[in-house]
Each structure stands twice: as C-alpha cells, then as structure tokens.
Design a protein around this motif. Structure first.
Motif, PDB file in Angstrom:
ATOM      1  N   LYS A  99       0.909  -1.217   0.043  1.00 52.03           N
ATOM      2  CA  LYS A  99      -0.002  -0.186  -0.133  1.00 52.03           C
ATOM      3  C   LYS A  99       0.733   1.334   0.046  1.00 52.03           C
ATOM      4  O   LYS A  99       1.888   1.388   0.684  1.00 52.03           O
ATOM      5  CB  LYS A  99      -0.955  -0.022   1.226  1.00 52.03           C
ATOM      6  CG  LYS A  99      -1.748  -1.150   1.172  1.00 52.03           C
ATOM      7  CD  LYS A  99      -2.949  -1.037   2.322  1.00 52.03           C
ATOM      8  CE  LYS A  99      -3.804  -2.032   2.394  1.00 52.03           C
ATOM      9  NZ  LYS A  99      -4.581  -2.317   1.063  1.00 52.03           N
ATOM     10  N   GLU A 102     -10.928   6.380   6.234  1.00 52.51           N
ATOM     11  CA  GLU A 102     -10.644   5.405   5.424  1.00 52.51           C
ATOM     12  C   GLU A 102      -9.077   4.960   5.863  1.00 52.51           C
ATOM     13  O   GLU A 102      -8.682   3.733   5.635  1.00 52.51           O
ATOM     14  CB  GLU A 102     -10.825   5.497   3.987  1.00 52.51           C
ATOM     15  CG  GLU A 102     -12.193   5.419   3.609  1.00 52.51           C
ATOM     16  CD  GLU A 102     -12.798   6.977   3.688  1.00 52.51           C
ATOM     17  OE1 GLU A 102     -13.990   7.105   3.107  1.00 52.51           O
ATOM     18  OE2 GLU A 102     -12.138   7.703   4.508  1.00 52.51           O
ATOM     19  N   LEU A 103      -8.112   6.036   6.007  1.00 52.17           N
ATOM     20  CA  LEU A 103      -6.812   5.665   6.393  1.00 52.17           C
ATOM     21  C   LEU A 103      -6.321   5.666   7.622  1.00 52.17           C
ATOM     22  O   LEU A 103      -5.072   5.377   8.096  1.00 52.17           O
ATOM     23  CB  LEU A 103      -6.092   6.940   5.493  1.00 52.17           C
ATOM     24  CG  LEU A 103      -6.639   7.194   3.971  1.00 52.17           C
ATOM     25  CD1 LEU A 103      -5.608   8.417   3.497  1.00 52.17           C
ATOM     26  CD2 LEU A 103      -6.384   6.099   3.156  1.00 52.17           C
ATOM     27  N   TYR A 139      -3.106   5.526  -2.583  1.00 51.90           N
ATOM     28  CA  TYR A 139      -4.073   6.384  -1.625  1.00 51.90           C
ATOM     29  C   TYR A 139      -3.253   7.622  -1.763  1.00 51.90           C
ATOM     30  O   TYR A 139      -1.996   7.670  -1.860  1.00 51.90           O
ATOM     31  CB  TYR A 139      -4.176   5.853  -0.223  1.00 51.90           C
ATOM     32  CG  TYR A 139      -5.030   4.649  -0.167  1.00 51.90           C
ATOM     33  CD1 TYR A 139      -6.240   4.403  -0.085  1.00 51.90           C
ATOM     34  CD2 TYR A 139      -4.303   3.289  -0.170  1.00 51.90           C
ATOM     35  CE1 TYR A 139      -6.879   3.138   0.078  1.00 51.90           C
ATOM     36  CE2 TYR A 139      -4.962   2.028  -0.195  1.00 51.90           C
ATOM     37  CZ  TYR A 139      -6.003   2.003  -0.072  1.00 51.90           C
ATOM     38  OH  TYR A 139      -6.804   0.751   0.142  1.00 51.90           O
ATOM     39  N   LEU A 194       1.112   5.772   0.138  1.00 56.94           N
ATOM     40  CA  LEU A 194       0.215   6.879   0.361  1.00 56.94           C
ATOM     41  C   LEU A 194       1.136   8.104   0.057  1.00 56.94           C
ATOM     42  O   LEU A 194       2.231   8.419   0.153  1.00 56.94           O
ATOM     43  CB  LEU A 194       0.232   6.907   1.844  1.00 56.94           C
ATOM     44  CG  LEU A 194      -0.374   8.077   2.459  1.00 56.94           C
ATOM     45  CD1 LEU A 194      -2.068   8.425   2.019  1.00 56.94           C
ATOM     46  CD2 LEU A 194      -0.522   8.304   3.920  1.00 56.94           C
ATOM     47  N   GLN A 226      -7.777   0.807  -6.115  1.00 59.56           N
ATOM     48  CA  GLN A 226      -9.005   0.656  -4.909  1.00 59.56           C
ATOM     49  C   GLN A 226      -8.280   0.130  -3.634  1.00 59.56           C
ATOM     50  O   GLN A 226      -8.943   0.432  -2.782  1.00 59.56           O
ATOM     51  CB  GLN A 226     -10.165  -0.064  -5.793  1.00 59.56           C
ATOM     52  CG  GLN A 226     -10.722   0.629  -6.758  1.00 59.56           C
ATOM     53  CD  GLN A 226     -12.048   0.083  -7.105  1.00 59.56           C
ATOM     54  OE1 GLN A 226     -12.686  -0.557  -6.046  1.00 59.56           O
ATOM     55  NE2 GLN A 226     -12.569   0.296  -8.384  1.00 59.56           N
ATOM     56  N   GLU A 227      -7.135  -0.760  -4.007  1.00 59.33           N
ATOM     57  CA  GLU A 227      -6.629  -1.587  -2.788  1.00 59.33           C
ATOM     58  C   GLU A 227      -5.230  -1.055  -2.373  1.00 59.33           C
ATOM     59  O   GLU A 227      -4.880  -1.572  -1.336  1.00 59.33           O
ATOM     60  CB  GLU A 227      -6.871  -2.895  -2.905  1.00 59.33           C
ATOM     61  CG  GLU A 227      -8.037  -3.287  -3.344  1.00 59.33           C
ATOM     62  CD  GLU A 227      -9.031  -3.326  -2.203  1.00 59.33           C
ATOM     63  OE1 GLU A 227      -8.504  -3.026  -1.147  1.00 59.33           O
ATOM     64  OE2 GLU A 227     -10.371  -3.369  -2.419  1.00 59.33           O
ATOM     65  N   ASN A 282      -9.944   7.301  -3.948  1.00 62.32           N
ATOM     66  CA  ASN A 282      -8.815   7.235  -2.735  1.00 62.32           C
ATOM     67  C   ASN A 282      -7.911   8.479  -2.732  1.00 62.32           C
ATOM     68  O   ASN A 282      -6.867   8.181  -2.319  1.00 62.32           O
ATOM     69  CB  ASN A 282      -7.857   5.790  -3.050  1.00 62.32           C
ATOM     70  CG  ASN A 282      -8.904   4.591  -2.598  1.00 62.32           C
ATOM     71  OD1 ASN A 282      -9.709   4.813  -1.789  1.00 62.32           O
ATOM     72  ND2 ASN A 282      -8.037   3.396  -2.952  1.00 62.32           N
ATOM     73  N   ILE A 283      -8.186   9.449  -3.656  1.00 62.45           N
ATOM     74  CA  ILE A 283      -7.685  10.688  -3.352  1.00 62.45           C
ATOM     75  C   ILE A 283      -8.465  11.532  -2.835  1.00 62.45           C
ATOM     76  O   ILE A 283      -9.414  12.288  -3.328  1.00 62.45           O
ATOM     77  CB  ILE A 283      -7.159  11.115  -4.862  1.00 62.45           C
ATOM     78  CG1 ILE A 283      -6.434  10.088  -5.518  1.00 62.45           C
ATOM     79  CG2 ILE A 283      -6.470  12.596  -4.797  1.00 62.45           C
ATOM     80  CD1 ILE A 283      -5.952  10.574  -7.127  1.00 62.45           C
ATOM     81  N   PHE A 284      -8.184  11.752  -1.465  1.00 61.83           N
ATOM     82  CA  PHE A 284      -9.103  12.425  -0.301  1.00 61.83           C
ATOM     83  C   PHE A 284      -8.913  13.961  -0.197  1.00 61.83           C
ATOM     84  O   PHE A 284      -7.692  14.308  -0.309  1.00 61.83           O
ATOM     85  CB  PHE A 284      -8.855  11.725   0.867  1.00 61.83           C
ATOM     86  CG  PHE A 284      -9.397  10.504   0.931  1.00 61.83           C
ATOM     87  CD1 PHE A 284     -10.653   9.991   1.046  1.00 61.83           C
ATOM     88  CD2 PHE A 284      -8.429   9.446   0.698  1.00 61.83           C
ATOM     89  CE1 PHE A 284     -11.224   8.604   0.986  1.00 61.83           C
ATOM     90  CE2 PHE A 284      -8.746   7.985   0.817  1.00 61.83           C
ATOM     91  CZ  PHE A 284      -9.894   7.622   0.831  1.00 61.83           C
TER      92      PHE A 284
END
Length: 507
Positions: free
Chosen positions: A50, A178-179, A93, A52, A89-90, A130-132
């Motif tokens: 993952k 979500e994070l 981020y 970020l 999606q997984e 997933n881009i907040f």
C-alpha cells in the motif's frame, strides 16, 4: 489504459507544471521515478503493498507507481481491468493539499476528476475515490496553529475568506477515516515547503513546514518513507534545529540525494540551499549513502550524517574538513560577532553631514554620521579595525545560476577603521588593534580555500556565525595565499582543482 502502457510514457502537462516556482512545487515525472528507484523493486510485484502520497498535487507519484504495479502484477492478476481496479482501489491512496489539486490528481490518475463517473479508468463508489480532500481548519493556540505554527493573522478564517487555509490534513490530525488505521508500506511525496509567518511574503521570513510531514509519516510507521524537500535543513532554516538533529541521528535514513542547485532537479525553480530526497527504511540501521549532484556530475559515499553538527553534502569537502581538523583547534566561528554587532538595524541611518566627535555608520546606502552614544553594543570594539562582509550571500544560496557555475560565497570584504561601525546589513568577522593584521585577515578570507569552507555550510541566502565553523584561524602577522593554504593542509591536486572549479577568484 492498455494503449498508454504499450506506447510507453510520453512527457505531458506535468512536466510543464513542474516549472512553476512557488512553495508547493510540482514534481516532474523523472524526479518521481528517481525516488521510486530507491525502493525495493519487488514492492511493485506485491498485490498487498500500500502506497500513500500525503501531499498530492498532480498525482504524479500515484501515476508512476500505478505504471510499475500494472507491469509487476501482470502474472498475479492477468486481466488488465481487474488488475487496474485492484491497484487503484486497494493499493494507491493520497491526500490532496487543496480541492483544486485533488481534481487535478484524479484527472491525472483516474482520467476523470469524478472517480465514480463513467470515464474513470476504475469505477469507485465516491467522487473522490482514494484521493481524499477535506476542508481542514487550523486549531489556534493563541496566535499560532498548534499543529503547523501558522500565524492566525495570516491564515485565520477572518483573513482568508475565499482563499485556501493551507491547513493540510496530514499534519493537522485529520486523516480521512478510510486511512486512519491503515498500515502503509510506502509514504512518498513532495510536501508544501513553507508558510508566510507574517514577516513578509518571501522565503526569508517564511516558516518551513515540510518537516512536519516527515515527522507525521514516521509516526505512522510505514516500511519506507521517501520525500523530496528543500536542503535548507542541512545547516540552517527557521525552527529546523531540532529537526536537523533528529534527521542526522536517525540511522534509518539509508539514502540521501542532494542537488545544491535546485534547477538541476526542478527545471526553472530556484530554491535557496537546493533540494534533496531521501529513503527512510524502518528496519535499516547503518550509514547513509549520500549522493551530491552538481553540474551534471555526482559523487556518492557512505557517511555518518551525525559526524558534524550540520549535514555536509559535499563528499570531497568532508575529506578537506578532516585535513583541516588535523592541524587546527580554533575556528573563525568563535570570533565572528553576533548579528547586529553595534545595535544598528539595517534601516538605521545617521546624519548626512559630519559633526564634531562623530562616528561613521556604514550601511547599504553608504556612509552617514552618528554620535558615539548611539552605539549601544560592543563600544570597545568600535575603536578597533573591523573586517566585515554582507549578511546576504551574493549567490543567493545557490540560486544565481551563474554561467561559469562558480560561487563568490561572500560579498566584497570591507575593512572598517576605528570609529567606523556597520549596520545589521553587515556581519563582523573579527576585530584587530592594527591595520596590518586586519589586512592580513582580509587576504585570508579572500582566498578560495577559506570561502570554500564557508560554502560547505551555506543552505540559505543569509550568512551567519555558524557558517564559519570549518574555517580555521591563522597567524595574521602575515598575509595568506591559496597556495600556502593548500600546502599547509596537504590538499591533493584533485582537491585543489575541485575547489577552484567551485569558487570564483576575488578581486
């Protein structure tokens, strides 16, 4: 998606945006890829890894990671659409720094500013995917934000109506839900560099904030952190002393790559002191592989970053410092007078005409005249000879980009006579009772050798006392030349040639 992958990468608008010069510099794709190359490449074949980006501006990091994962996971997830859905999606981020950069990043990464729309390459159930981004507020403790130190007078709601607050989520204890409990393998990015602290809209008065992103990333305990930031923390920078100590003593910093001139990394962008990127690895303990890149050449060496109180990025310079330390025990930093040595601010001016028993004030405007009782500091030194240089580095911290590639390091050296004193525009390097010793001292500071040792410590547009920590004191009963100093410290021909390739002769 498949046609893009088959045709290869073609530089696009991101390369143009990378040329913008401000506190939130866009990252060129080639720089993003150089940073990704520091990571273990098997990460890009791991379907559970993952990533970020906590300061997303253009989406370039996510895009370049996605390209590598699409190739690396081809055997694990053969169907391209299924693979793309899994990656976006997984695995990928981001937190955008503004609403606008969030839209730009989604358009760049998902090919649609609406991640739930029909044109998104991977269909999400929400617009952001997933881009907040969320509008975050500063939390004031008096006149400062308790998280980033922003000035309330500059960034308070009452002064920023209709403008960005620059209260970045990642460093304001506002991680998206979500994070919040997610464990990341890699945190990567190019965080915002600074905020105006109310002293003026320029880098001299600005407050650095990039270190908060690094410190917050460490708190999340990922396996790897790689970020690109200004190199000003190496030796200076407002409020960066504790951060510098933290970084040079952190043995998990495995790699550090430095560009003393920022334009060699970010084309067209001038950042005093240069820029650097690093790799922090949670399980690593050891020396740091430090690479300095300048004028299209690079030098790499494994180093203990805590060897000196500052980071000396010039590997050849480290050897020269060692030779100096073998023969010297006192350094000029012990003799340089504090800032504003005689109590006159930069803007202070005396009378235009001389008057009985007056003293001479030297400022950027030239000479004016003051009464002796106006000297509020170091009155006894005002009667001595004083060697001064300007407090502003003429190379502007390496952003002058001179055609010869060389640095002057200091302004012209001035010898002030007894009863002459400078304003804060000048820094006083030492004082002497006789003119002969003062001239001999000036001959020493004029050498390329001495100015090179100063250059090793410069990371901003200012010159201060700490920039002289490697300049050894000499016997000033005689003048000095470079040839004598090269011989005294047993410099090799290669070291001499390197110094002379870096430092411009002084008239």
């Amino acid at each position: 998606m498949s046609s893009q992958n088959e045709s290869g990468y073609n530089p696009d608008v991101l390369s143009c945006l990378a040329n913008l010069s401000n506190d939130e510099v866009f990252t060129p794709p080639e720089v993003a890829n150089a940073m990704l190359n520091l990571l273990p490449q098997e990460l890009f074949s791991d379907p559970d890894a993952k990533f970020l980006d906590p300061a997303c501006k253009s989406g370039v990091f996510l895009r370049e990671i996605a390209k590598r994962l699409i190739e690396g996971l081809a055997d694990t997830i053969p169907d391209l659409q299924e693979r793309v859905d899994h990656i976006f999606q997984e695995q990928l981020y981001a937190i955008s720094i503004t609403e606008l950069t969030g839209l730009l990043s989604r358009r760049s990464v998902y090919c649609s500013k609406d991640a739930s729309g029909r044109y998104s390459v991977s269909h999400f159930g929400t617009v952001q995917g997933n881009i907040f981004y969320a509008d975050t507020k500063h939390e004031w403790a008096g006149d400062k934000c308790r998280y980033c130190g922003a000035s309330r007078s500059e960034y308070g709601d009452e002064t920023r109506e209709g403008l960005e607050s620059h209260a970045y989520q990642f460093i304001h204890n506002a991680l998206p839900g979500e994070l919040a409990n997610m464990k990341f393998d890699v945190i990567i990015g190019n965080p915002p560099y600074q905020l105006n602290d109310g002293g003026g809209a320029n880098e001299i008065s600005a407050k650095p904030i990039y270190h908060y992103f690094i410190q917050q990333a460490k708190r999340l305990q990922p396996r790897f952190i790689t970020m690109i930031i200004p190199s000003r923390w190496f030796a200076g920078g407002k409020g960066l002393n504790d951060f510098r100590s933290e970084m040079i003593n952190d043995k998990r910093i495995k790699t550090l790559v430095n560009y003393p001139k920022s334009r060699e990394c970010f084309q067209g962008v001038d950042i005093a002191g240069g820029v650097c990127y690093f790799l922090w690895q949670k399980t690593y303990q050891g020396l740091c592989e430090l690479t300095s890149i300048s004028q299209n050449s690079q030098n790499t060496r494994s180093r203990d970053l805590s060897e000196f109180p500052i980071v000396v990025s010039d590997n050849i310079g480290v050897d020269i410092i060692h030779k100096v330390k073998e023969k010297s025990s006192t350094y000029l930093s012990d003799y340089v007078l504090p800032r504003n040595s005689f109590g006159f601010t930069t803007s202070y001016r005396g009378k235009k005409e001389e008057f009985p028993d007056c003293m001479t004030l030297i400022s950027s405007s030239g000479k004016s005249f003051i009464a002796p009782n106006e000297v509020t500091k170091n009155k006894e030194l005002s009667r001595k000879y004083k060697i001064t240089i300007g407090t502003l580095n003429p190379d502007r911290g390496g952003v002058n980009n001179a055609s010869d590639g060389k640095s002057s390091v200091t302004t012209k050296i001035k010898i002030l006579s007894p009863n002459e004193v400078p304003t804060e525009t000048y820094i006083v390097l030492d004082t002497f009772d006789d003119e002969s010793s003062a001239k001999n001292f000036a001959s020493y500071i004029s050498t390329r050798f001495a100015r090179y040792l100063i250059l090793l410590t410069i990371s901003s547009m200012h010159i201060v006392r700490d920039n002289f920590i490697f300049v050894p004191m000499q016997d000033f009963s005689k003048p000095w030349t470079d040839e004598e100093l090269y011989a005294k410290y047993k410099l090799t021909n290669e070291e001499i040639a390197f110094i002379e390739s870096m430092i411009r002769p002084m008239e």
